[in-house]
Write a protein that holds these residues in place. Structure first.
Motif, mmCIF file in Angstrom:
data_model
loop_
_atom_site.group_PDB
_atom_site.id
_atom_site.type_symbol
_atom_site.label_atom_id
_atom_site.label_comp_id
_atom_site.label_asym_id
_atom_site.label_seq_id
_atom_site.Cartn_x
_atom_site.Cartn_y
_atom_site.Cartn_z
ATOM 1 N N VAL A 198 0.627 -0.900 0.168
ATOM 2 C CA VAL A 198 0.051 0.219 -0.136
ATOM 3 C C VAL A 198 0.869 1.467 -0.127
ATOM 4 C CG1 VAL A 198 -2.051 1.931 1.083
ATOM 5 C CG2 VAL A 198 -2.162 -1.123 0.954
ATOM 6 N N GLN A 199 0.492 1.894 -1.012
ATOM 7 C CA GLN A 199 1.615 3.437 -0.862
ATOM 8 C C GLN A 199 1.098 4.391 -0.547
ATOM 9 O OE1 GLN A 199 5.046 3.011 -2.416
ATOM 10 N NE2 GLN A 199 4.439 0.498 -2.450
ATOM 11 N N PRO A 200 1.588 5.976 -0.313
ATOM 12 C CA PRO A 200 0.869 6.386 0.363
ATOM 13 C C PRO A 200 0.015 7.390 -0.405
ATOM 14 C CG PRO A 200 2.778 7.141 0.196
ATOM 15 C CD PRO A 200 2.898 5.679 0.445
ATOM 16 N N THR A 201 -0.965 7.664 -0.632
ATOM 17 C CA THR A 201 -1.959 8.436 -1.535
ATOM 18 C C THR A 201 -1.613 10.525 -1.539
ATOM 19 O OG1 THR A 201 -3.439 7.430 -0.964
ATOM 20 C CG2 THR A 201 -3.880 8.752 -2.234
ATOM 21 N N PRO A 202 -1.089 10.538 -2.980
ATOM 22 C CA PRO A 202 -0.132 12.317 -2.511
ATOM 23 C C PRO A 202 -2.101 12.574 -2.247
ATOM 24 C CG PRO A 202 0.172 10.628 -4.504
ATOM 25 C CD PRO A 202 -0.436 9.945 -3.970
ATOM 26 N N ALA A 203 -1.939 13.849 -1.719
ATOM 27 C CA ALA A 203 -2.719 14.557 -1.222
ATOM 28 C C ALA A 203 -2.718 15.654 -2.620
ATOM 29 C CB ALA A 203 -1.772 16.239 -0.279
ATOM 30 N N PRO A 204 -4.105 15.988 -2.763
ATOM 31 C CA PRO A 204 -4.202 16.517 -4.118
ATOM 32 C C PRO A 204 -4.084 17.903 -4.060
ATOM 33 C CG PRO A 204 -6.737 16.149 -2.536
ATOM 34 C CD PRO A 204 -5.301 15.898 -1.854
ATOM 35 N N VAL A 205 -3.821 18.277 -5.396
ATOM 36 C CA VAL A 205 -2.546 19.803 -5.971
ATOM 37 C C VAL A 205 -3.122 20.763 -5.506
ATOM 38 C CG1 VAL A 205 -1.249 21.159 -7.833
ATOM 39 C CG2 VAL A 205 -0.902 18.332 -7.316
ATOM 40 N N ARG A 206 -3.201 21.392 -5.172
ATOM 41 C CA ARG A 206 -4.052 23.217 -5.279
ATOM 42 C C ARG A 206 -2.987 23.913 -5.765
ATOM 43 N NH1 ARG A 206 -5.868 25.648 -0.128
ATOM 44 N NH2 ARG A 206 -3.717 26.038 0.414
ATOM 45 N N SER A 207 -3.220 24.588 -6.816
ATOM 46 C CA SER A 207 -2.491 25.387 -7.690
ATOM 47 C C SER A 207 -2.794 27.063 -6.857
ATOM 48 C CB SER A 207 -3.235 25.683 -9.100
ATOM 49 O OG SER A 207 -2.554 26.310 -9.678
ATOM 50 N N VAL A 208 -2.089 28.179 -6.975
ATOM 51 C CA VAL A 208 -2.207 29.233 -5.498
ATOM 52 C C VAL A 208 -1.240 29.918 -6.468
ATOM 53 C CG1 VAL A 208 -1.730 30.385 -3.633
ATOM 54 C CG2 VAL A 208 -2.434 27.557 -3.116
ATOM 55 N N ALA A 209 -1.945 30.781 -6.889
ATOM 56 C CA ALA A 209 -1.164 32.155 -7.760
ATOM 57 C C ALA A 209 -0.773 32.759 -6.725
ATOM 58 C CB ALA A 209 -1.564 32.334 -8.930
ATOM 59 N N VAL A 210 0.186 34.065 -6.337
ATOM 60 C CA VAL A 210 0.362 35.197 -5.733
ATOM 61 C C VAL A 210 0.584 36.126 -6.730
ATOM 62 C CG1 VAL A 210 0.106 33.469 -3.067
ATOM 63 C CG2 VAL A 210 2.579 34.546 -4.940
ATOM 64 N N ALA A 211 0.602 37.197 -6.298
ATOM 65 C CA ALA A 211 1.143 38.371 -7.039
ATOM 66 C C ALA A 211 1.192 39.652 -6.056
ATOM 67 C CB ALA A 211 0.133 38.686 -8.458
ATOM 68 N N THR A 212 1.096 39.690 -4.940
ATOM 69 C CA THR A 212 1.836 39.822 -3.528
ATOM 70 C C THR A 212 2.042 40.210 -2.124
ATOM 71 O OG1 THR A 212 -0.790 40.465 -2.463
ATOM 72 C CG2 THR A 212 -0.508 41.976 -4.664
ATOM 73 N N ALA A 213 2.743 41.053 -0.918
ATOM 74 C CA ALA A 213 3.692 40.791 -0.863
ATOM 75 C C ALA A 213 2.631 39.714 0.594
ATOM 76 C CB ALA A 213 4.113 41.096 -0.169
ATOM 77 N N SER A 214 1.607 40.200 0.720
ATOM 78 C CA SER A 214 0.703 39.497 1.714
ATOM 79 C C SER A 214 -0.609 38.611 1.179
ATOM 80 C CB SER A 214 -0.766 41.170 1.808
ATOM 81 O OG SER A 214 -1.420 40.697 0.607
ATOM 82 N N GLN A 215 -0.611 38.048 -0.447
ATOM 83 C CA GLN A 215 -1.187 37.472 -0.311
ATOM 84 C C GLN A 215 0.729 35.600 -0.806
ATOM 85 O OE1 GLN A 215 -1.735 38.003 -4.929
ATOM 86 N NE2 GLN A 215 -4.036 38.562 -4.288
ATOM 87 N N LEU A 216 1.413 36.285 -0.462
ATOM 88 C CA LEU A 216 3.062 35.541 -0.835
ATOM 89 C C LEU A 216 2.690 35.080 0.644
ATOM 90 C CD1 LEU A 216 5.285 33.381 -1.742
ATOM 91 C CD2 LEU A 216 6.304 35.978 -1.368
ATOM 92 N N GLN A 217 2.619 35.479 2.274
ATOM 93 C CA GLN A 217 3.169 35.553 2.940
ATOM 94 C C GLN A 217 1.912 34.381 3.220
ATOM 95 O OE1 GLN A 217 5.411 35.594 5.470
ATOM 96 N NE2 GLN A 217 4.360 34.325 6.408
ATOM 97 N N ALA A 218 0.764 34.957 2.866
ATOM 98 C CA ALA A 218 -0.937 34.225 3.070
ATOM 99 C C ALA A 218 -0.888 32.563 2.800
ATOM 100 C CB ALA A 218 -1.831 34.604 2.710
ATOM 101 N N ALA A 219 0.148 32.376 1.435
ATOM 102 C CA ALA A 219 0.639 31.183 1.197
ATOM 103 C C ALA A 219 0.939 30.346 1.823
ATOM 104 C CB ALA A 219 0.492 31.447 -0.470
ATOM 105 N N LEU A 220 2.420 31.034 2.715
ATOM 106 C CA LEU A 220 3.258 30.586 3.222
ATOM 107 C C LEU A 220 1.992 29.931 4.554
ATOM 108 C CD1 LEU A 220 6.116 32.147 2.632
ATOM 109 C CD2 LEU A 220 6.003 30.554 1.409
#
Length: 341
Positions: A30-52
């Motif tokens: 039984v192999q570990p099941t990868p988590a679903p991929v979320r594509s997160v696009a950021v364009a500002t400093a606040s969006q980057l910190q939120a994504a992290l």
């Protein structure tokens, strides 16, 4: 912050069910099941910190081109997995900076994280480039790190099994030349009381490979500290042009840890401060031992050795310099110890 969700369908891998249909055979894996991929696009400093801050395993965080100003921090315990790492990616025109080289900290700071991949973007114009504390199994790939007040990237506080590869580092130590290493692994014994409660800073099994260390790195291109073990330094381009000499920085690479494999690197541009190409030192008894140097090419153009191995009581402490190394322009010779065939 714009987020789009993409689900990846996965299946268990393994043996077929038993003939009576009651379940899998004993050989089923039984192999570990990868988590679903979320594509997160950021364009500002606040969006980057939120994504992290809110990252989940499998996230692919993509930086739009532009300048992101701040001290961007991955919070402690925010991890990917081996099957589903978190990725932060961008082009060279996606630029992280604090915009202050004299104070503050790193433009990108890991505080206890695993299974992240950082790819493609630029880190610049900060006191430190990337700081990695308490973090393991992370990848730093195809990054550009330059114009930094102190060190370019620092693996510290028990950070292990990290990989820096295919990157470019130059112009570090512009404010504090003595702290201007391109890549710094571990902590000096004088800093163990501050960072590790007095214990050796066991930043073990880190790899630096296929990275170009360019002009104007004021301290060593790579500084490997006492208390660290088992890393790999391979395929890098090392450069002494701009070396300052502060804090005894007079070689491309200084090894004070144990059991490192240093192979296939090319050193050029000796510069006026360079003494030896590669050095080992015994900063603490029991350290600076059992390192191997093989298949490196060294155009030293300086007064010292290609490989200067600090000896103790007449012994080289298990360090080996192999005949496969090629040394030119080292006035003192290839090495101060017996070459291993």
């Amino acid at each position: 912050m714009r987020i789009s969700i993409v689900l990846i369908t996965t299946a268990l891998l393994g043996g077929a069910c038993a003939k009576n249909g009651t379940g899998p055979t004993a050989s089923t894996a039984v192999q570990p099941t990868p988590a679903p991929v979320r594509s997160v696009a950021v364009a500002t400093a606040s969006q980057l910190q939120a994504a992290l801050t809110y990252a989940q395993p499998g996230d692919v965080i993509t930086l739009a081109d532009g300048t992101y100003t701040g001290q961007f921090t991955v919070p402690a315990g925010k991890n990917g997995t081996a099957a589903s790492p978190v990725m932060l990616q961008g082009s060279r025109s996606a630029i992280l900076q604090t915009n202050i080289r004299t104070s503050g900290n790193a433009a990108l700071f890991l505080l206890g994280n695993s299974y992240w991949a950082f790819r493609g973007f630029t880190v610049t114009n900060s006191k430190k480039g990337i700081m990695v504390d308490y973090s393991s199994h992370n990848l730093f790939d195809n990054l550009s790190i330059h114009t930094i007040g102190e060190e370019g990237i620092h693996f510290r506080r028990f950070s292990t099994y990290n990989v820096l590869q295919n990157s470019s580092i130059q112009s570090t130590g512009l404010v504090e030349p003595g702290y201007g290493e391109g890549c710094y692994i571990g902590s000096a014994v004088s800093n163990w009381p501050t960072y590790t409660n007095g214990d050796p800073d066991k930043c073990d099994y880190n790899t630096v490979q296929n990275t170009v260390f360019g002009d104007n790195i004021k301290a060593e291109n790579i500084d490997i500290k006492e208390g660290t073990t088992g890393g790999t330094i391979s395929g890098n381009t090392l450069n002494g042009k701009g070396l300052n000499g502060a804090n005894y920085a007079d070689s491309w690479l200084d090894v004070k840890g144990n059991g490192y494999t240093i192979s296939g690197n090319t050193g050029t541009n000796g510069g006026p401060v360079l003494v030896d190409g590669f050095q080992t030192h015994v900063a603490v008894a029991g350290w600076g031992e059992n390192n191997t140097f093989a298949s490196n090419t060294c155009a030293v153009q300086a007064a010292g050795y290609g490989f200067n191995i600090q000896t103790k009581s007449g012994s080289a402490l298990g360090n080996k310099v192999y005949a496969s190394n090629r040394v030119a322009g080292a006035a003192a010779g290839t090495t101060n110890i017996t070459v291993t065939p």
